[in-house]
Design a protein around this motif. Structure first.
Motif, mmCIF file in Angstrom:
data_model
loop_
_atom_site.group_PDB
_atom_site.id
_atom_site.type_symbol
_atom_site.label_atom_id
_atom_site.label_comp_id
_atom_site.label_asym_id
_atom_site.label_seq_id
_atom_site.Cartn_x
_atom_site.Cartn_y
_atom_site.Cartn_z
ATOM 1 N N GLU A 194 0.819 -1.215 0.000
ATOM 2 C CA GLU A 194 0.000 0.000 0.000
ATOM 3 C C GLU A 194 0.854 1.268 0.000
ATOM 4 O O GLU A 194 1.962 1.278 0.556
ATOM 5 N N ILE A 195 0.359 2.302 -0.668
ATOM 6 C CA ILE A 195 0.979 3.632 -0.612
ATOM 7 C C ILE A 195 -0.090 4.568 -0.054
ATOM 8 O O ILE A 195 -1.202 4.620 -0.580
ATOM 9 N N ARG A 196 0.259 5.280 1.005
ATOM 10 C CA ARG A 196 -0.734 6.125 1.653
ATOM 11 C C ARG A 196 -0.219 7.557 1.760
ATOM 12 O O ARG A 196 0.955 7.794 2.046
ATOM 13 N N LEU A 197 -1.110 8.505 1.482
ATOM 14 C CA LEU A 197 -0.755 9.933 1.589
ATOM 15 C C LEU A 197 -1.677 10.598 2.595
ATOM 16 O O LEU A 197 -2.907 10.477 2.506
ATOM 17 N N ASP A 198 -1.096 11.311 3.546
ATOM 18 C CA ASP A 198 -1.871 12.115 4.499
ATOM 19 C C ASP A 198 -1.322 13.536 4.472
ATOM 20 O O ASP A 198 -0.113 13.732 4.593
ATOM 21 N N ILE A 199 -2.218 14.498 4.310
ATOM 22 C CA ILE A 199 -1.795 15.896 4.365
ATOM 23 C C ILE A 199 -2.503 16.547 5.552
ATOM 24 O O ILE A 199 -3.739 16.515 5.637
ATOM 25 N N GLU A 206 -6.320 17.224 6.079
ATOM 26 C CA GLU A 206 -6.870 18.049 4.996
ATOM 27 C C GLU A 206 -7.145 17.174 3.775
ATOM 28 O O GLU A 206 -8.041 17.435 2.996
ATOM 29 N N PHE A 207 -6.337 16.132 3.627
ATOM 30 C CA PHE A 207 -6.560 15.157 2.547
ATOM 31 C C PHE A 207 -5.917 13.840 2.968
ATOM 32 O O PHE A 207 -4.833 13.819 3.558
ATOM 33 N N ALA A 208 -6.570 12.737 2.618
ATOM 34 C CA ALA A 208 -5.987 11.410 2.832
ATOM 35 C C ALA A 208 -6.368 10.541 1.644
ATOM 36 O O ALA A 208 -7.494 10.621 1.141
ATOM 37 N N ARG A 260 2.674 13.418 4.820
ATOM 38 C CA ARG A 260 3.140 12.126 5.347
ATOM 39 C C ARG A 260 2.862 11.055 4.305
ATOM 40 O O ARG A 260 1.713 10.867 3.907
ATOM 41 N N ILE A 261 3.898 10.380 3.861
ATOM 42 C CA ILE A 261 3.734 9.306 2.869
ATOM 43 C C ILE A 261 4.231 8.006 3.496
ATOM 44 O O ILE A 261 5.379 7.929 3.940
ATOM 45 N N THR A 262 3.341 7.018 3.516
ATOM 46 C CA THR A 262 3.689 5.749 4.160
ATOM 47 C C THR A 262 3.658 4.620 3.144
ATOM 48 O O THR A 262 2.678 4.475 2.389
ATOM 49 N N ILE A 263 4.725 3.863 3.101
ATOM 50 C CA ILE A 263 4.751 2.623 2.306
ATOM 51 C C ILE A 263 5.361 1.531 3.191
ATOM 52 O O ILE A 263 6.575 1.504 3.394
ATOM 53 N N PRO A 264 4.489 0.654 3.737
ATOM 54 C CA PRO A 264 5.086 -0.461 4.461
ATOM 55 C C PRO A 264 5.774 -1.328 3.408
ATOM 56 O O PRO A 264 5.201 -1.484 2.332
ATOM 57 N N PRO A 265 6.891 -1.885 3.596
ATOM 58 C CA PRO A 265 7.681 -1.954 4.824
ATOM 59 C C PRO A 265 8.779 -0.898 4.908
ATOM 60 O O PRO A 265 9.696 -1.066 5.723
ATOM 61 N N ILE A 266 8.694 0.178 4.130
ATOM 62 C CA ILE A 266 9.796 1.158 4.146
ATOM 63 C C ILE A 266 9.671 2.070 5.362
ATOM 64 O O ILE A 266 10.642 2.319 6.075
#
Ligand code: DO4
Ligand code: MG
Length: 274
Positions: A194-199, A206-208, A260-266
């Motif tokens: 998964e690639i996730r973006l949270d602002i 404000e955006f996810a 905030r950008i999340t990519i498990p497992p990074i």
């Protein structure tokens, strides 16, 4: 296994244990085709340390940073719309379906920031977004040895005005963030990744948005094959693989926003806008 770069040394995280690496220069280290094996077999010689507290830097030495574009349907769609009035919309559809991918030079090392540093908005742009992208570490021989997280900061009004303005929409000081580490793995990441973006604005969402590598139209290995055609990279390079998340058209980044950008497992790449 995760590889971190700091001003004093490189560090390896294996399980929850950190190790301080040897004196190998960063460019030499990340150019190794056997990076995973080298680090695994060196752990016994490295000093176990407490989790890294020195400032983590972007995991880049003298590598160029390149990017692929329109590799997700969402990016094709958003760009066709933004370039419609300029008559450029059709190009995005064509490149989405073409055999040859869109590849462009994104940044030289001095335009890149690491996690917890500020990315920038161009002074002559009014519509800006982050682009959260899985990023490949590629050695001089063209082998993918690791993965990091990339933020391809983009000025949508400049690109939308004319697709030939792409380099100005994409390449400027602090237009690219990489980090927080390199996830070292000779094996491809699972398609379900998964690639996730949270602002966040003033601490509130404000955006996810989220996508996964299942929606990435191109095989990373084929992007590398095109990038390395008649092109050499003496210390290897980074390649951002395109965005699958585009906020709605009414959204633009503001100074003070946190990305905030999340990519498990990074892990999570965190940047403020400023
Ligand atoms: O075609 C322009 C750039 C596309 C891009 O950066 C992306 O799809 O991520
Ligand atoms: Mg992009």
């Amino acid at each position: 296994m995760k590889l971190y770069r700091t001003a004093v040394a490189y560090f390896v995280e294996q399980g929850s244990q950190f190790y301080r690496g040897d004196d190998t220069a960063w460019d030499v280290l990340v150019s190794r085709d056997d990076l995973a094996d080298f680090l695994t077999s060196s752990l016994g010689k490295f000093t176990p340390v407490a989790p890294v507290t020195t400032e983590i830097q972007a995991p880049i030495g003298s590598q160029e940073v390149w990017a692929a574009g329109v590799t997700y349907y969402r990016s094709r769609d958003a760009r066709m719309e933004e370039a419609k009035s300029a008559g450029g919309g059709d190009f995005y559809d064509r490149v989405y379906s073409a055999e040859r991918p869109e590849l462009f030079m994104k940044a030289t090392p001095h335009r890149v920031v690491g996690t917890n540093r500020k990315v920038a908005i161009r002074a002559d742009s009014k519509w800006n977004v982050p682009e959260p992208e899985l990023t490949l570490l590629i050695t001089p021989s063209g082998k993918i040895t690791g993965y990091t997280i990339g933020n391809d900061m983009s000025s949508r009004d400049i690109e939308g005005e004319n697709p030939l303005y792409l380099p100005q929409a994409k390449v400027y000081d602090r237009s690219c963030a990489l980090g927080p580490c390199i996830f070292v793995s000779p094996a491809p990441l699972p398609r379900a990744t998964e690639i996730r973006l949270d602002i966040l604005r003033a601490g509130k969402s404000e955006f996810a948005g989220a996508t996964s590598l299942e929606s990435l139209k191109r095989d990373p290995a084929s992007l590398v094959e095109y990038l390395y055609r008649s092109n050499s990279f003496p210390s290897g390079c980074f390649l951002l693989t395109g965005t699958g998340i585009v906020p709605p058209d009414a959204f633009t980044l503001q100074a003070g926003d946190e990305i905030r950008i999340t990519i498990p497992p990074i892990g999570t790449l965190v940047n403020q806008v400023g």
